[in-house]
Write a protein that holds these residues in place. Structure first.
Motif, short mmCIF file in Angstrom:
data_model
loop_
_atom_site.label_atom_id
_atom_site.label_comp_id
_atom_site.label_asym_id
_atom_site.label_seq_id
_atom_site.Cartn_x
_atom_site.Cartn_y
_atom_site.Cartn_z
N HIS B 298 -1.84 13.60 0.47
CA HIS B 298 -0.88 12.69 -0.45
C HIS B 298 -0.08 10.85 -0.05
N THR B 299 0.23 11.95 1.35
CA THR B 299 1.14 10.03 1.87
C THR B 299 0.13 9.80 3.04
N GLN B 300 -1.27 9.32 3.06
CA GLN B 300 -2.11 9.33 3.23
C GLN B 300 -2.35 9.07 4.98
N THR B 301 -0.85 9.72 5.29
CA THR B 301 -0.67 9.25 7.26
C THR B 301 -0.26 9.95 8.18
N ASP B 522 -3.33 8.16 -8.74
CA ASP B 522 -1.87 9.03 -8.62
C ASP B 522 -1.26 9.13 -8.54
N GLU B 523 -2.36 10.32 -7.34
CA GLU B 523 -1.93 11.47 -6.81
C GLU B 523 -1.19 10.36 -4.79
N ALA B 529 2.37 2.37 -0.93
CA ALA B 529 1.40 1.76 -1.75
C ALA B 529 1.77 1.33 -3.19
N VAL B 530 1.11 0.41 -3.31
CA VAL B 530 1.30 -0.55 -4.59
C VAL B 530 -0.06 -0.69 -5.69
N LYS B 531 0.76 0.47 -6.82
CA LYS B 531 0.15 0.34 -7.87
C LYS B 531 -0.79 -0.25 -8.41
N ASN B 532 0.24 -1.34 -9.00
CA ASN B 532 -0.54 -2.55 -10.01
C ASN B 532 0.16 -3.56 -9.07
N GLY B 603 -6.74 4.33 -1.88
CA GLY B 603 -6.49 4.08 -0.38
C GLY B 603 -5.53 3.32 -0.05
N THR B 604 -4.37 3.51 0.60
CA THR B 604 -4.10 2.10 1.21
C THR B 604 -4.04 2.68 2.87
N LYS B 605 -3.56 1.15 3.65
CA LYS B 605 -4.48 0.86 4.77
C LYS B 605 -2.91 0.00 4.86
#
Lengths: 654, 654
Positions: B298-301, B522-523, B529-532, B603-605
């Motif tokens: 979820h946090t991709q971390t 949305d998950e 994260a920046v979603k838009n 995804g976010t990196k």
């Protein structure tokens, strides 16, 4: 505004075409009908060899991959611009200098365009050059060892994309600047880009025997984006051609703002004229910080030299050397046919291909048939230099290669196909779909006077459902076509590592006989090499400890070491004494803060271990080397910082 | 002394056999006659999918490679224990914690034995486990994302080789100690190894829903080398079997000194009994420093938890739980047939294979039919537990797998072949040469109650001339055999990346439907994260700058940033807003001292850039994403440390 909307519509159309679903695929597949006996034609039976080497760039991996063709089998990944844990490249003491730049150590790169060295316009199979796009550099790979032996940084430029293409006797390998920048760099507002940023093109000479590179001069071109390039060859030898885009010099939202001009340019550079100018003292020495990294094959060690200046040439100072040829719709690919007469510019937002004529160009120059000028560089009249156009050939043309039989093959990204057309008549002969959205294509030797002309490889940007799924990330895909007949025949899909942005192919026979099997131990001049077990030893110098170690089936010498202390910096200099083909040994030390060392016969590698805890720590061979490989191990005893355990080492005593 | 000479002679013979030249190859090839229509049988037509996934360890690369079978095509390399410049794994802020250990950050590993999770003894395709041999660890790869989601360090052990095999409901994944060590570690003379070093075996539970691993207990076994292991299954479920060598406890020149005993052991462990003992408070908590790294989907971390102790069980404290079964000549492989009755121990310096019987073992235990004891552990009588032997089957037996139809297949390293033999009768049915010197073999599911039984892959240790040469270093080689008939049929040679030490295969249909195509935006609960695009921004906090950036075809937001200063530490948190399959974007920043960021849809990196020089520096997309990919770029203006250029950012203004 209308034009912007048009462009956006075109882009959206492209995206729509890309997102083909399985049903569409079924239909496409039929039209792209698979060749009869495709299986047999790509099959290389066990023990037999492929017909061609294909050198594929790794794109965002920064490496170079070697594939066999027609099988599509990955023969090797050669580390170039990125650290590689498998081989220890960029981690061990011998190779880490290869990744030095003027910005410091950069552990990765973005490799784009491999090009094989040429003699008289034909591939000679001595070296592969490849560019790094992000922190601009060019590397040279030696095709006797298949190792990176030199990397030179390209100063004062950014986005080294129109690179690394070689002239027809490998006189020069060329680098460009895709992102206009202040050159030399300085702090200035981005909004003042126009007219102030530059797009330097860099000419790097290659020593005819050693291959050693040297930056001879940079041309301080106007601040456009120099996207791709191609040397003249044959009749146009002595010239070099670069596509430009963003001649608008926009600095924001380029997907709209860099698509305003109806035409951008191909820059035609008479490099022989500029070479002569520089030889006669022309040009100006300017500040240019860059690293030059050389791997010495005798010492097996890389060293970095930092340099401080280059010769910069102002385009308007050398009359008759530089012209712009107009090309519609943001050209991307720039390709020259084997005869040297035709220069193909692919306007990526166009449905047409524009082909310029070298002879017409010379004539227009002679007649001063100019349409205008840009920053003092004459712009030649479009129609005066145009040889012809391939009309409505597809959507989004990118790159063109040649088969040496009068045919050209162009990729179309948006309509996702390869189109075969005839030089001179410009008629379309055949078209085959690609899966999906092809970028570059490669015909072995298609970049030279003598293409081998049997196969074509399409390098596709989108893979989606072509292979078994592997989560959100899927490998890129290549497709192999047989082009020996009138119609192209699709033979094989094969997935590829990294982004095979572009590739260079060569008949295997030209390279394979020169491939080395071992490093000769008696030619190993590594500073810390140990050539037989009796010289193996451990030396302490303060808290620095040097282990001079050998490996041979199936033991290390020494295999047990005592007297190492917490806080020591232990250098393991390890030499593989084997002298048979394909008998590497590896060495792994628990918790080592350096990477894997895989050492080829006759080779020496050094890694550093900084023990942090007391104990008895093992090391072992990591490459299964004999029936007694599992027995190839040793221990290092680590004592407290203040202990008085003496430094001892042993072999074979039990 | 005579025995030593004999062993050395055997090893030399092996080396001789390995160095087969082309003429010998020609002859061998005939005897290994290629199957009819081999080409068609391995060909997977463009757009069609392979039948099996093969997960091959990367060996000294530390990674896991995914191949399609029967085509032998490399579908993906999954980074596990090593940094990977292509994907940014181990470099970016999200994944670098995955490589933390109790020794600090270790940028590489040596991966050996992948094993797929099971339910009721059948492959369920949820996870792949794989061990790191050098700095002992076990990783779990999620087969919905094909990413490494957990790595647990194995403390107090060294050379984690007899690992990572799972019990038949994935209750446990098991780790062993190949190099006996002081456990817990302490400073002591290497020569005092015997009787003082230990060989802990570690049982790690796997959460049935989440897969989360936890070290439940270690068994403080005598200080032998625990080489390979296999779970009991079916009737022997609840037991685990480990081969040992160096029961001599030699610590130097093991290739001679560890080959003294005529027999070493298979350790049979009744883990259910020990589990119960520990559940009832048995065992002792001991010091055990280890890292546990978990990647949160979820946090991709990834985050690391450092742990301090484990429960250690003394073997003699649990009567009836541990026995030694004698095996001749330094056993290596340890394999259990699908019925669970037969335990195959391959004495690697033997020409024979020894097969023990699980039923006979239980009987011998009941009857206390002991030949002696080792450090208090009963040694069962060899003949009382032996089911049979395959006599003179070949030289240097290593590993055995099964087809589920009553046949076993064993690799012979020295005589370089795969031998098929019948369970129960022990007769040899077929033999086929391998090129050259095979180590492990893999039959998809061959490690479970229900092997798929159609193909066999031999993983060879020596390649030499099998492919076009690539300098002194050549890729390892795999060979694919069809085993659906009475005789094995060689179909294909394919080169492999790293050292494919071992592999696990599974029918594609079990895995492919669960493969994710994107990360849902949305998950995405990534902290940054920046979603838009409207949320894209830059924030300064002292000399730390955070860029919250988005990417979508074909621009970044923001695309121009000013007000960055030399000496700043700039964090780029980049989110890919795409929500279509296979639309990654990448980002490269000139001279960045972190690696490539390739970001999948949703995804976010995060990467860090520390600008060292004033100027206007570009960044760009590294994954060709649309017709206007080349236009996807931006600039960062870097000013002097003391400048007063305000922090601004923009998008689309020109």
């Amino acid at each position: 505004m209308k034009r912007i909307l048009h462009l956006i519509a075109l882009a959206v159309l492209g995206l729509f075409l890309q997102s083909c679903n399985s049903e569409e695929k079924g239909e496409k597949e039929k039209s792209g009908a698979l060749a009869a006996n495709a299986a047999e034609r790509v099959y290389v039976a066990p023990g037999e060899h492929d017909e061609y080497y294909g050198f594929f760039s790794g794109g965002f991996s920064g490496q170079l991959s070697v594939y066999g063709l027609p099988s599509g089998r990955l023969l090797k990944v050669i580390p170039v611009f990125s650290q590689d844990a498998e081989k220890g490249y960029g981690y061990n003491e011998e190779t880490k200098a290869m990744l030095n730049t003027s910005f410091g150590f950069v552990p990765w790169g973005d490799s784009h365009h491999p090009d094989i060295s040429q003699t008289k316009g034909e591939l000679d199979g001595r070296w592969v050059f490849i560019n790094e796009n992000n922190t601009p550099r060019i590397a040279r790979i030696d095709l006797t060892t298949f190792e990176t032996t030199e990397i030179i940084e390209v100063p004062n430029s950014a986005g080294n994309h129109s690179s690394s293409f070689v002239t027809e006797n490998t006189e020069y390998v060329v680098a460009g600047t895709r992102f206009a920048v202040p050159s030399p760099q300085k702090d200035m507002p981005i909004s003042e880009m126009k007219g102030n940023f530059k797009g330097p093109l860099t000419f790097i000479s290659v020593h005819p025997e050693t291959g050693r590179m040297n930056i001879e001069f940079q041309i301080a071109m106007p601040g456009f984006n120099y996207d791709l390039s191609h040397p003249g060859r044959n009749k146009s030898h002595g010239w070099f051609f670069f596509t430009t885009y963003n001649t608008e010099e926009a600095h924001s939202l380029l997907e709209v703002n860099a698509s305003q001009n109806d035409k951008d340019y191909i820059a035609a550079i008479n490099w022989k004229k500029i070479e002569e100018y520089v030889k006669n003292g022309g040009g100006e020495k300017i500040k240019a910080k860059y690293a030059h990294n050389v791997f010495d094959e005798h010492t097996q060690t890389a060293t970095t030299t930092m340099k401080e200046e280059v010769v910069s040439v102002n385009p308007t100072d050398v009359p008759g050397a530089i012209y712009f040829l107009p090309i519609p719709k943001s050209p991307h690919g720039c390709d020259v046919d084997p005869s040297g007469e035709y220069i193909v510019g692919a306007g990526k937002l166009s449905a047409d291909l524009t082909i310029h004529s070298f002879s017409k160009m010379l004539k227009a120059i002679e007649e001063e048939n100019y349409a205008g000028e840009a920053y003092g560089v004459p712009v030649l009249d479009f129609e005066a230099v145009r040889a012809g156009s391939v009309k409505q050939a597809g959507l989004g043309p990118l790159h063109t290669e040649f088969d040496g039989k009068g045919n050209a093959y162009t990729t179309f990204f948006i309509s996702s196909e390869v189109v075969k057309w005839k030089l001179d008549t410009w008629e379309v002969v055949d078209r085959k779909p690609t899966y999906y959205s092809v970028g570059h294509l490669m015909i072995p030797g298609g970049n030279s006077r003598k293409p081998f002309g049997k196969y074509l490889v399409a390098m596709n940007k989108i893979t989606k459902d072509r292979y078994l799924p592997t989560g959100p990330e899927v490998n890129h895909s290549a497709q192999l076509y047989d082009i020996s007949g009138e119609k192209m025949e699709l033979l094989l899909d094969f997935p590829t590592v990294g982004e095979p942005h572009y590739a260079a192919g060569i008949e295997a026979s030209i390279v394979k006989e020169n491939s080395k099997k071992i490093y000769k131990l008696d030619e190993n001049e590594h500073e810390h090499a140990v050539k037989n077990e009796s010289e193996a030893r451990v030396e302490r110098n303060g808290n620095e400890v040097h282990v001079y170690m050998t490996m041979i089936r199936s033991h290390f010498a020494p295999d047990n070491i005592e007297g190492i202390k917490v806080g020591d910096k232990v250098y393991f200099h390890v030499t593989n004494l084997e002298q048979d083909y394909d008998v590497p040994h590896g060495i792994a030390m628990i918790g080592a803060n350096t990477s894997e060392q895989l050492i080829m016969p006759g080779g020496t590698k050094t890694f550093i271990w900084e023990p942090k805890r007391e104990g008895v720590w093992p090391f072992y061979c990591t490459d299964f080397c004999s029936a007694l490989h599992q027995e190839m191990q040793g221990y290092v005893r680590v004592s407290a910082k203040n202990s008085n355990v003496p430094l001892t080492w042993g072999l074979g005593e039990d």
